[in-house]
Design an enzyme around this catalytic site. Structure first.
Site, PDB file in Angstrom:
ATOM      1  N   ASP A   1     -10.115   2.671   2.427  1.00 45.31           N
ATOM      2  CA  ASP A   1     -10.180   2.400   3.593  1.00 45.31           C
ATOM      3  C   ASP A   1     -10.890   2.950   4.434  1.00 45.31           C
ATOM      4  O   ASP A   1     -11.624   2.021   5.423  1.00 45.31           O
ATOM      5  CB  ASP A   1      -8.582   2.294   3.833  1.00 45.31           C
ATOM      6  CG  ASP A   1      -8.257   0.502   3.061  1.00 45.31           C
ATOM      7  OD1 ASP A   1      -8.970  -0.334   3.016  1.00 45.31           O
ATOM      8  OD2 ASP A   1      -6.985   0.813   3.537  1.00 45.31           O
TER       9      ASP A   1
ATOM     10  N   LYS B   1       0.880  -1.484   0.286  1.00 47.81           N
ATOM     11  CA  LYS B   1      -0.241   0.008  -0.412  1.00 47.81           C
ATOM     12  C   LYS B   1       0.553   1.138   0.030  1.00 47.81           C
ATOM     13  O   LYS B   1       0.226   2.187  -0.340  1.00 47.81           O
ATOM     14  CB  LYS B   1      -0.514  -0.433   1.162  1.00 47.81           C
ATOM     15  CG  LYS B   1      -2.228  -0.687   0.650  1.00 47.81           C
ATOM     16  CD  LYS B   1      -2.477  -0.549   2.263  1.00 47.81           C
ATOM     17  CE  LYS B   1      -4.383  -2.343   1.987  1.00 47.81           C
ATOM     18  NZ  LYS B   1      -5.493  -1.748   2.738  1.00 47.81           N
TER      19      LYS B   1
END
Ligand code: ATR
Length: 291
Positions: free
Chosen positions: A106, A70
């Site tokens: 997220d 990420k």
């Protein structure tokens, strides 16, 4: 039927194991009659740049990025959404005319899962357990989204201190850090409106573990967990017993997926079809484990 016109979407990570994302996205493509196909692509760190560069030249509409890439994906992007830049992590990439733009869904997926349960963040005090990648996306998004105050509590206090300092300097001065110790923890807990477990504590197979002492949970709380296996964690069970409102961990998984889906396709999927995809995959995984 997959043809040369089918738009592809990938998931880049390592290891991918029993990832639920492809079941979730493919189910929604199917229900909406979209000519898309979502593929899990397990890739080593060394091969990530070459695989990503190749995807930009292929029929990929985008990809999701998961552990451990990420942050590593950021230098490979052409553009970065401002919230993803602040968070410092990307879980969704959109390919457009050979250019890759990174987003982070997220934290916003987590916030949406709260809103879906009727929780409004405005003027609310939040106590977050954890200071890793997930806690970071959640805390930054809640700070950006207007939380009155955010307290970070982590086993390793130094990580909470540095995340709080980053929120205060990059977003606005609304965060502090405390150690996982009573009585300070209990004081912040009783003043909070929302408790969030953003650690892996309580995840299968350690299903009886709690991220904080049960004495920190009160009936006025909304209690959210990012752990979704088991569905009802010990933390959520305890909160429900005490009369608190609870928000299950699969909400974040589903809503980050809904937002990513919209980035890839320009269309809004039904959260229920993504949830059906997850349930089917979970029961398949269970059968595979037992068989
Ligand atoms: P993720 O990207 O899923 O957030 P991570 O970055 O490795 O994963 O972060 C895991 C978080 O869970 C951290 O806050 C970690 O605490 P430390 O910073 O002290 O390591 C927390 N965590 C994991 N196992 C834990 C445990 N047994 N007790 C308390 N906290 C735990």
């Amino acid at each position: 039927m997959i043809t040369v016109n089918t738009k592809l979407v990938g998931l880049l990570g390592f290891p991918l194991g029993h990832s639920l994302s492809s079941a979730m996205h493919n189910r929604a493509y199917q229900e909406m009659g979209l000519d898309y196909c979502y593929l899990p692509i397990e890739v080593s760190g060394e091969d990530l740049p070459v695989v990503f560069a190749a995807m930009k030249k292929m029929n990929f509409a985008g990809c999701n990025i998961t552990i451990p890439y990420k942050e590593k994906i950021i230098p490979l992007l052409d553009e970065l959404d401002p919230l993803a830049a602040t968070i410092g992590a990307v879980n969704t990439v959109q390919f457009n005319d050979g250019k890759a733009k990174g987003f982070n869904t997220d934290g916003s997926g987590f916030l949406r899962s709260l809103q879906e349960e009727g929780f409004s963040l405005c003027e609310k005090k939040v106590l977050i357990f954890g200071s890793g990648g997930a806690a970071r996306a959640i805390a930054m998004t809640l700070a950006e989204g207007g939380a009155a105050h955010i307290t970070l509590c982590n086993r390793t206090k130094e990580k909470a201190v540095s995340l709080a300092a980053e929120i205060n300097s990059k977003i606005r001065p609304c965060a502090n850090a405390i150690a996982m110790e009573r009585p300070e923890l209990e004081k912040y807990a009783i003043e909070a409106d929302l408790l969030v477990n953003a650690t892996s504590v309580g995840m299968f197979p350690e299903i009886t573990a709690l991220p904080c002492p049960a004495s920190c949970i009160h009936p006025h709380h909304t209690v959210a967990d990012i752990v979704y296996n088991p569905y009802q964690t010990a933390f959520l069970q305890k909160a429900a017993q005490k009369g608190a409102k609870i928000v299950h961990g699969d909400g974040m998984l589903i809503w980050q997926g809904v937002e990513a889906f919209t980035i890839f396709t320009g269309k809004k999927p039904a959260a229920s079809s993504m949830e059906t995809g997850i349930r089917k995959q979970e029961s398949g995984n269970r059968n595979q484990k037992s068989g």
